[in-house]
Scaffold this motif. Structure first.
Motif, PDB file in Angstrom:
ATOM      1  N   VAL A 129       0.837  -1.193   0.000  1.00  0.00           N
ATOM      2  CA  VAL A 129       0.000   0.000   0.000  1.00  0.00           C
ATOM      3  C   VAL A 129       0.876   1.248   0.000  1.00  0.00           C
ATOM      4  O   VAL A 129       1.769   1.393   0.849  1.00  0.00           O
ATOM      5  CB  VAL A 129      -0.940   0.031   1.217  1.00  0.00           C
ATOM      6  N   LEU A 130       0.626   2.135  -0.948  1.00  0.00           N
ATOM      7  CA  LEU A 130       1.224   3.466  -0.958  1.00  0.00           C
ATOM      8  C   LEU A 130       0.104   4.450  -0.651  1.00  0.00           C
ATOM      9  O   LEU A 130      -0.855   4.575  -1.405  1.00  0.00           O
ATOM     10  CB  LEU A 130       1.862   3.762  -2.316  1.00  0.00           C
ATOM     11  N   LEU A 158       4.086  -3.841 -12.349  1.00  0.00           N
ATOM     12  CA  LEU A 158       3.165  -4.132 -11.260  1.00  0.00           C
ATOM     13  C   LEU A 158       1.796  -3.552 -11.574  1.00  0.00           C
ATOM     14  O   LEU A 158       1.676  -2.398 -11.985  1.00  0.00           O
ATOM     15  CB  LEU A 158       3.680  -3.540  -9.943  1.00  0.00           C
ATOM     16  N   ARG A 159       0.754  -4.337 -11.369  1.00  0.00           N
ATOM     17  CA  ARG A 159      -0.611  -3.889 -11.582  1.00  0.00           C
ATOM     18  C   ARG A 159      -1.092  -3.194 -10.308  1.00  0.00           C
ATOM     19  O   ARG A 159      -1.061  -3.783  -9.223  1.00  0.00           O
ATOM     20  CB  ARG A 159      -1.493  -5.097 -11.908  1.00  0.00           C
ATOM     21  N   ALA A 160      -1.537  -1.976 -10.440  1.00  0.00           N
ATOM     22  CA  ALA A 160      -1.952  -1.187  -9.281  1.00  0.00           C
ATOM     23  C   ALA A 160      -3.437  -0.892  -9.327  1.00  0.00           C
ATOM     24  O   ALA A 160      -4.019  -0.704 -10.397  1.00  0.00           O
ATOM     25  CB  ALA A 160      -1.164   0.119  -9.226  1.00  0.00           C
ATOM     26  N   PHE A 161      -4.046  -0.844  -8.147  1.00  0.00           N
ATOM     27  CA  PHE A 161      -5.439  -0.494  -7.978  1.00  0.00           C
ATOM     28  C   PHE A 161      -5.509   0.738  -7.073  1.00  0.00           C
ATOM     29  O   PHE A 161      -4.618   0.964  -6.259  1.00  0.00           O
ATOM     30  CB  PHE A 161      -6.216  -1.650  -7.352  1.00  0.00           C
ATOM     31  N   VAL A 162      -6.570   1.508  -7.217  1.00  0.00           N
ATOM     32  CA  VAL A 162      -6.682   2.749  -6.445  1.00  0.00           C
ATOM     33  C   VAL A 162      -8.039   2.789  -5.753  1.00  0.00           C
ATOM     34  O   VAL A 162      -9.041   2.304  -6.284  1.00  0.00           O
ATOM     35  CB  VAL A 162      -6.481   3.994  -7.354  1.00  0.00           C
ATOM     36  N   LYS A 163      -8.036   3.364  -4.548  1.00  0.00           N
ATOM     37  CA  LYS A 163      -9.304   3.588  -3.855  1.00  0.00           C
ATOM     38  C   LYS A 163      -9.259   4.923  -3.143  1.00  0.00           C
ATOM     39  O   LYS A 163      -8.181   5.398  -2.731  1.00  0.00           O
ATOM     40  CB  LYS A 163      -9.616   2.473  -2.857  1.00  0.00           C
ATOM     41  N   VAL A 172      -2.981   3.597  -3.184  1.00  0.00           N
ATOM     42  CA  VAL A 172      -2.622   2.826  -4.365  1.00  0.00           C
ATOM     43  C   VAL A 172      -2.128   1.472  -3.851  1.00  0.00           C
ATOM     44  O   VAL A 172      -1.208   1.408  -3.034  1.00  0.00           O
ATOM     45  CB  VAL A 172      -1.546   3.534  -5.204  1.00  0.00           C
ATOM     46  N   VAL A 173      -2.762   0.387  -4.334  1.00  0.00           N
ATOM     47  CA  VAL A 173      -2.558  -0.939  -3.758  1.00  0.00           C
ATOM     48  C   VAL A 173      -2.090  -1.901  -4.847  1.00  0.00           C
ATOM     49  O   VAL A 173      -2.658  -1.934  -5.940  1.00  0.00           O
ATOM     50  CB  VAL A 173      -3.861  -1.456  -3.116  1.00  0.00           C
ATOM     51  N   VAL A 174      -1.070  -2.689  -4.517  1.00  0.00           N
ATOM     52  CA  VAL A 174      -0.487  -3.645  -5.461  1.00  0.00           C
ATOM     53  C   VAL A 174      -0.639  -5.055  -4.894  1.00  0.00           C
ATOM     54  O   VAL A 174      -0.149  -5.337  -3.788  1.00  0.00           O
ATOM     55  CB  VAL A 174       1.006  -3.346  -5.700  1.00  0.00           C
ATOM     56  N   PRO A 175      -1.302  -5.987  -5.606  1.00  0.00           N
ATOM     57  CA  PRO A 175      -1.415  -7.372  -5.134  1.00  0.00           C
ATOM     58  C   PRO A 175      -0.067  -8.095  -5.244  1.00  0.00           C
ATOM     59  O   PRO A 175       0.621  -7.987  -6.265  1.00  0.00           O
ATOM     60  CB  PRO A 175      -2.443  -7.999  -6.077  1.00  0.00           C
ATOM     61  N   ALA A 285      -3.852 -10.099 -11.198  1.00  0.00           N
ATOM     62  CA  ALA A 285      -2.854  -9.034 -11.109  1.00  0.00           C
ATOM     63  C   ALA A 285      -1.754  -9.333 -10.097  1.00  0.00           C
ATOM     64  O   ALA A 285      -0.805  -8.547  -9.969  1.00  0.00           O
ATOM     65  CB  ALA A 285      -3.544  -7.713 -10.736  1.00  0.00           C
ATOM     66  N   ILE A 286      -1.848 -10.452  -9.389  1.00  0.00           N
ATOM     67  CA  ILE A 286      -0.855 -10.779  -8.364  1.00  0.00           C
ATOM     68  C   ILE A 286       0.519 -10.966  -9.011  1.00  0.00           C
ATOM     69  O   ILE A 286       0.665 -11.646 -10.015  1.00  0.00           O
ATOM     70  CB  ILE A 286      -1.276 -12.051  -7.598  1.00  0.00           C
ATOM     71  N   ARG A 287       1.528 -10.341  -8.402  1.00  0.00           N
ATOM     72  CA  ARG A 287       2.887 -10.383  -8.944  1.00  0.00           C
ATOM     73  C   ARG A 287       3.899 -10.631  -7.831  1.00  0.00           C
ATOM     74  O   ARG A 287       3.665 -10.345  -6.664  1.00  0.00           O
ATOM     75  CB  ARG A 287       3.242  -9.050  -9.625  1.00  0.00           C
ATOM     76  N   SER A 288       5.058 -11.134  -8.238  1.00  0.00           N
ATOM     77  CA  SER A 288       6.229 -11.170  -7.377  1.00  0.00           C
ATOM     78  C   SER A 288       6.982  -9.848  -7.512  1.00  0.00           C
ATOM     79  O   SER A 288       6.902  -9.182  -8.551  1.00  0.00           O
ATOM     80  CB  SER A 288       7.140 -12.325  -7.794  1.00  0.00           C
ATOM     81  N   LEU A 289       7.730  -9.487  -6.489  1.00  0.00           N
ATOM     82  CA  LEU A 289       8.532  -8.264  -6.568  1.00  0.00           C
ATOM     83  C   LEU A 289       9.877  -8.488  -7.257  1.00  0.00           C
ATOM     84  O   LEU A 289      10.588  -7.516  -7.519  1.00  0.00           O
ATOM     85  CB  LEU A 289       8.784  -7.705  -5.161  1.00  0.00           C
ATOM     86  N   SER A 290      10.215  -9.725  -7.573  1.00  0.00           N
ATOM     87  CA  SER A 290      11.561 -10.004  -8.096  1.00  0.00           C
ATOM     88  C   SER A 290      11.856  -9.243  -9.378  1.00  0.00           C
ATOM     89  O   SER A 290      12.866  -8.521  -9.480  1.00  0.00           O
ATOM     90  CB  SER A 290      11.720 -11.510  -8.333  1.00  0.00           C
TER      91      SER A 290
END
Length: 305
Positions: A129-130, A158-163, A172-175, A285-290
């Motif tokens: 979460v940012l 990275l796929r980001a979602f916003v609320k 801004v939220v990243v799975p 949209a779930i991703r690894s950070l690698s």
């Protein structure tokens, strides 16, 4: 006293006429009705997560309090998770069902706050979460800040979602795939915040101290830590008007009149009933950070010349 039935479970609603939002005349009964209606949409964002309950027994005109430990008087059917903390352990409520959500609403819990990890792997967050926190006079630019974050995250793959948060800023939220622990996710988030501040020095800052932020929007990464929480989608906030933290699409960010407290307890049920969830596609949209870390390193090297 009123009752709400969920199969074999009955939740008693005490003092339904108690006014929780005095400027708006919104009662506990209204809050219960809202959470009962929104439970199908909201439970997926609460399920399997330890919760902290933000309660206002006398309404928002009086001081409220946060409750982490689940009280002994909660019913036997209410799920809980006992987790480690500094100096001991604490048993958190876990809001798994509509009955549990209505039960905490009857406890004058206006806002449930939930962990960024799930009970089976508490040390591995499934989201980053940012939190965009505007300074005085910068609220009108917080949409620009969210778009800048989205642009960088997209470059990182990275796929980001916003609320909306129902407060002053956006989340801004990243799975995530839960391979990285909280320390790794927070380090990555801090690097993202630092790069954003360098890219947009007049708009964004990663400065923790308020006196160092000037008129810039703070990219807050501090929620990305063990036992820290975030406001989940569709949670009501304890502010006049009963604003609601609401998922929106990136296109809606450009809509006339959009702002972080745009949606309220009055209009969110109709919005949810009439349109698809802007956060559909979360699992895909779930991703690894690698890979994102390698891309971030390359962008940082280019930025440093």
């Amino acid at each position: 006293m009123e009752t709400v039935r969920f199969g074999s479970r009955v939740v008693e609603i005490t003092h339904p006429d108690r006014v929780l939002f005095p400027d708006d005349g919104i009662t506990k009964d209204d809050l219960v009705a809202y959470y009962r209606a929104l439970a199908p949409a909201m439970i997926p964002y609460l399920k399997d997560r330890p919760a902290n309950l933000e309660r206002f027994p006398e309404g928002i005109a009086e001081p409220g309090f946060f409750q982490q430990a689940m009280p002994d008087y909660f019913p036997d059917w209410f799920p809980a998770a006992t987790v480690s903390k500094q100096g001991g352990r604490v048993k958190h409520p876990v809001i798994q069902t509509a009955a549990a959500l209505v039960y905490v609403a009857n406890q004058s819990c206006i806002t449930p706050h939930v962990w960024l990890s799930r009970v089976d792997r508490l040390d591995r967050p499934d989201q980053m979460v940012l939190d965009l926190d505007p300074s005085e006079g910068t609220a009108g630019r917080v949409g620009d800040a969210a778009r800048a974050v989205h642009e960088l995250l997209d470059q990182l793959g990275l796929r980001a979602f916003v609320k909306t948060t129902g407060s002053r800023g956006y989340h801004v939220v990243v799975p995530l795939d839960r391979r990285a622990d909280f320390a790794a996710v927070r380090r990555f988030a801090n690097r993202v915040a630092g790069l954003l501040a360098r890219r947009h020095p007049g708009l964004l800052t990663a400065e923790v101290r308020k006196e160092s932020r000037d008129d810039r929007i703070y990219v807050d990464t501090q929620r990305n830590a063990y036992a820290h929480t975030a406001v989940p989608p569709y949670a009501v906030r304890a502010r006049p008007g009963a604003p609601v933290a609401t998922p929106i699409s990136w296109e809606e960010l450009d809509s006339p009149g959009m702002h972080p407290a745009r949606f309220t307890i009055q209009d969110v049920p109709d919005r949810v009933a009439r349109r698809a969830n802007p956060w559909n596609g979360w699992r895909r949209a779930i991703r690894s950070l690698s890979l994102a870390e390698r891309r971030l390193e390359a962008i940082e090297r280019a930025a440093d010349g």
